[in-house]
Design an enzyme around this catalytic site. Structure first.
Site, PDB file in Angstrom:
ATOM      1  N   GLY A 102       0.811  -1.229   0.000  1.00 27.87           N
ATOM      2  CA  GLY A 102       0.000   0.000   0.000  1.00 27.87           C
ATOM      3  C   GLY A 102       0.836   1.267   0.000  1.00 27.87           C
ATOM      4  O   GLY A 102       2.063   1.230   0.101  1.00 27.87           O
TER       5      GLY A 102
ATOM      6  N   GLY B  62       2.531   3.668   1.548  1.00 26.72           N
ATOM      7  CA  GLY B  62       3.067   3.861   2.896  1.00 26.72           C
ATOM      8  C   GLY B  62       3.617   5.255   3.112  1.00 26.72           C
ATOM      9  O   GLY B  62       3.911   5.656   4.239  1.00 26.72           O
TER      10      GLY B  62
ATOM     11  N   ASP C  95       3.961  -4.718  -7.339  1.00 22.50           N
ATOM     12  CA  ASP C  95       3.389  -3.483  -6.775  1.00 22.50           C
ATOM     13  C   ASP C  95       3.920  -2.242  -7.491  1.00 22.50           C
ATOM     14  O   ASP C  95       3.393  -1.150  -7.298  1.00 22.50           O
ATOM     15  CB  ASP C  95       3.673  -3.380  -5.271  1.00 22.50           C
TER      16      ASP C  95
END
Ligand code: AMP
Ligand code: MG
Length: 604
Positions: free
Chosen positions: A188, A190, A358
């Site tokens: 995610g 961060g 990602d």
């Protein structure tokens, strides 16, 4: 003849790598990150900014973003607070940026106007305009803002997390990812906050994001910050890629602060205090392969469907929402576009450094600039990231890494694909290698100025790359200098002052290659020498962001001298045009000897 080695990569994805890009987090002396409040909004940084522009900053007042679409489309984690946690059943978490501690300084904005240097004239730019590239400056062409707004205190605050632009309800995106071959679970945003979407006067939708703007629920043990070093690299790297014609996220501005940020740059226990910086970056969408993977992995299949429906409706207009094969059509497009993207990377010698799922965009644009690099002494084993001991993401292995990522995308789509479509997805993926090779072949042919198609073109390219590898010839300048020499020079082998070609010509088979190349050029009817040179110069940049150039700009920026960031930004906005200031700075020369000692890691 050498075997056909151009961009050769194994079909079978490697599976036995260890994740080496581990985050080394430092203690955040700050403790409380929930500080975006009225105090922050009203606090103005000391007036440390020296204006380089005189125009008025008035049109910033009308600037608005919207989070409506993103918020209404999905369930949102209201969570409350930026404490690190495992998040379920949402695509975004509400998360407020933590303002950078002042004084704040604008280090760069896209677009640059140098005081002492003229931009190449319109005429030159037009003459050398390259068809594959539509130039866009972020501030003016994407955000519809006069670049003069960047001199205002308001802009400094908006672009660093100190104040939210009107309409913003900041979000952190929940995604997961395979890192260095292994499922890493929840990752995610961060240290990034999406401020919202901006629809510009051309009707394009851009999602604005701050990077380095503080902790979010996805920060794990990180501090939510980014340092000047990595932020200069992201700003310049992404801008340079755009002007090279490679699909990429963009950067609007770079704000630096005096906020201390601790980093162990080479993971050797040597923790240093650096300074925090924030890049305001943009993409049409920041969704990644990992955005779908996390939903699939955690069995949130309704949400997976919802996200896919949204992405397709917003970004894949040619796919009809009622098409029973819509997910396959989506997959096929991503496979195709990703193959094209990696081919473009290869053709400009770009290695991303961290090709994890990602970091791979669903829109197939280059994202998340970290330890990237442009190959200098050519080798398919060039690894820009010193943390990547295994060379998993070496430049010659990127196409393989993308294949691995696309397999993971197919797996993520599994739950919404009936059995027959799953096997069709596998068939689609089988086509990837061919798409990549064909595209790479076309790009390299253009780099050599070859027209039409001849049977031995592949060998001609492979032969050249092999010689470059064996003579450690510079990737960028070998191709550029081949573009700049006349046919007569190729005939006489007159390469005085052409340092990359001098290196290349030390190969004992160079005369053989050269005569093959010359004969190939001679077989091109109606192709004059000047036309060939111009065509090749439009394909082969003279300037790329070499590590030593970035490092030199970073060292100055760390002392609040942003002149070299500005110079580089300007030069790299016209990479195919010879520029006086760039020549003076040595940007097309043999890299200085200290450049060899530079290392770039994941620490950022
Ligand atoms: P990156 O290597 O920058 O693409 O980051 C990989 C993951 O680590 C993402 O989830 C990032 O948001 C997170 N991350 C990287 N650096 C930090 C940091 N300083 N603080 C919090 N999260 C971070
Ligand atoms: Mg990333």
């Amino acid at each position: 003849m050498f075997p056909f080695r151009v961009m050769l990569f194994a079909l079978v994805a490697a599976s036995s790598f260890t994740p080496v890009c581990v985050l080394q987090f430092c203690t955040d002396g700050d403790g409380d990150c929930h500080r975006h409040d009225a105090t922050a909004s009203s606090s103005r940084p000391p007036n440390t900014f020296t204006s380089r522009w005189n125009a008025s900053a008035s049109n910033l007042g009308r600037f608005r973003v919207s989070c409506k679409k993103l918020i209404e489309a999905f369930p949102i984690d209201e969570g409350g607070g930026n404490y690190a946690r495992s998040v379920k059943n949402c695509i975004f978490s509400k998360s407020t940026p933590t303002p950078l501690k002042g004084p704040l300084r604008l280090a760069a904005a896209s677009k640059v106007w140098l005081q002492h240097q003229q931009s190449p004239s319109r005429e030159i730019v037009a003459r050398t305009s390259y068809l594959h590239l539509s130039r866009q400056e972020v501030m003016e062409d994407i955000l519809d803002l006069d670049v003069a707004v960047t001199r205002s205190d308001d802009f400094l605050l908006y672009a660093s997390g100190g104040r939210l632009p009107p309409g913003s309800a900041p979000l952190a995106h929940r995604y997961g990812g395979h890192q260095f071959g292994y499922w890493a679970g929840q990752l995610g945003d961060g240290r990034a906050h999406s401020l919202g979407q901006y629809t510009n006067r051309k009707g394009e939708v851009w999602e604005l994001q701050l990077k380095g703007s503080g902790k979010t629920p996805y920060s794990r043990s990180g501090d939510g910050r980014a340092v000047i070093r990595s932020s200069v690299r992201e700003f310049l790297g992404s801008e340079a890629m755009h002007f090279l014609g490679v699909p990429t996220s963009r950067a609007a501005s770079l704000i630096v602060s005096d906020e201390p940020v601790m980093r162990d740059q080479f993971y050797d226990g040597n923790v240093k205090t650096e300074r925090g910086a924030v890049v305001l970056r943009l993409a049409n969408s920041w969704f990644r392969i990992g955005s779908l993977e996390i939903l699939s992995q955690s069995g949130e299949i309704d949400l997976l469907r919802k996200l896919l429906t949204f992405v397709i409706a917003e970004h894949f207009p040619s796919i009809h929402p009622d098409d029973p094969d819509k997910y396959l059509a989506f997959y096929s497009t991503v496979v195709n576009e990703t193959a094209h993207l990696i081919a473009r990377w290869t053709s400009v010698g770009f290695a991303h450094g961290v090709c994890n799922t990602d970091n791979f965009s669903l829109l197939s644009v280059t994202l998340d600039y970290g330890p990237f690099g442009f190959v200098e002494s050519y080798s398919p084993r060039f690894v820009p990231n010193t943390s990547d001991d295994e060379g998993r993401y070496a430049i010659g292995a990127q196409a393989d890494a993308a294949l691995f990522n696309l397999e993971k995308l197919a797996t993520a789509l599994g739950p919404v694909l009936p059995g027959k479509q799953q096997s069709e997805a596998r068939d689609i993926l089988k086509g990837y290698v061919d798409i990549y090779h064909k595209r790479t072949h076309r790009l390299f042919k253009a780099k050599l100025g070859l027209l039409g198609e001849e049977e031995d073109d592949g060998s001609l390219i492979a032969f050249l790359l092999k010689m470059m590898e064996e003579t450690h010839s510079d990737f960028t300048m070998t191709f550029r200098q081949l573009s700049e020499v006349s046919f007569q020079q190729l005939l006489n082998r007159n390469f005085t002052q052409l340092w990359a070609l001098e290196d290349l010509s030390s190969h004992n088979l160079f005369p053989d290659w050269l005569s093959m190349y010359r004969l190939r050029l001679l077989r091109q009817p109606n192709d004059g020498d000047l036309e060939r040179q111009q065509r090749m110069k439009n394909e082969n940049p003279r300037y790329v962001l070499r590590n030593w150039m970035a490092q030199s700009a970073i060292s100055k920026a760390e002392k609040n001298d942003f002149s070299e960031v500005e110079l580089l930004h300007h030069i790299l906005s016209f990479p195919f045009i010879t520029q006086e200031a760039a020549e003076k700075a040595g940007y097309a020369q043999r890299p200085p000897s200290w450049a060899k000692r530079l290392k770039v890691s994941c620490s950022s």
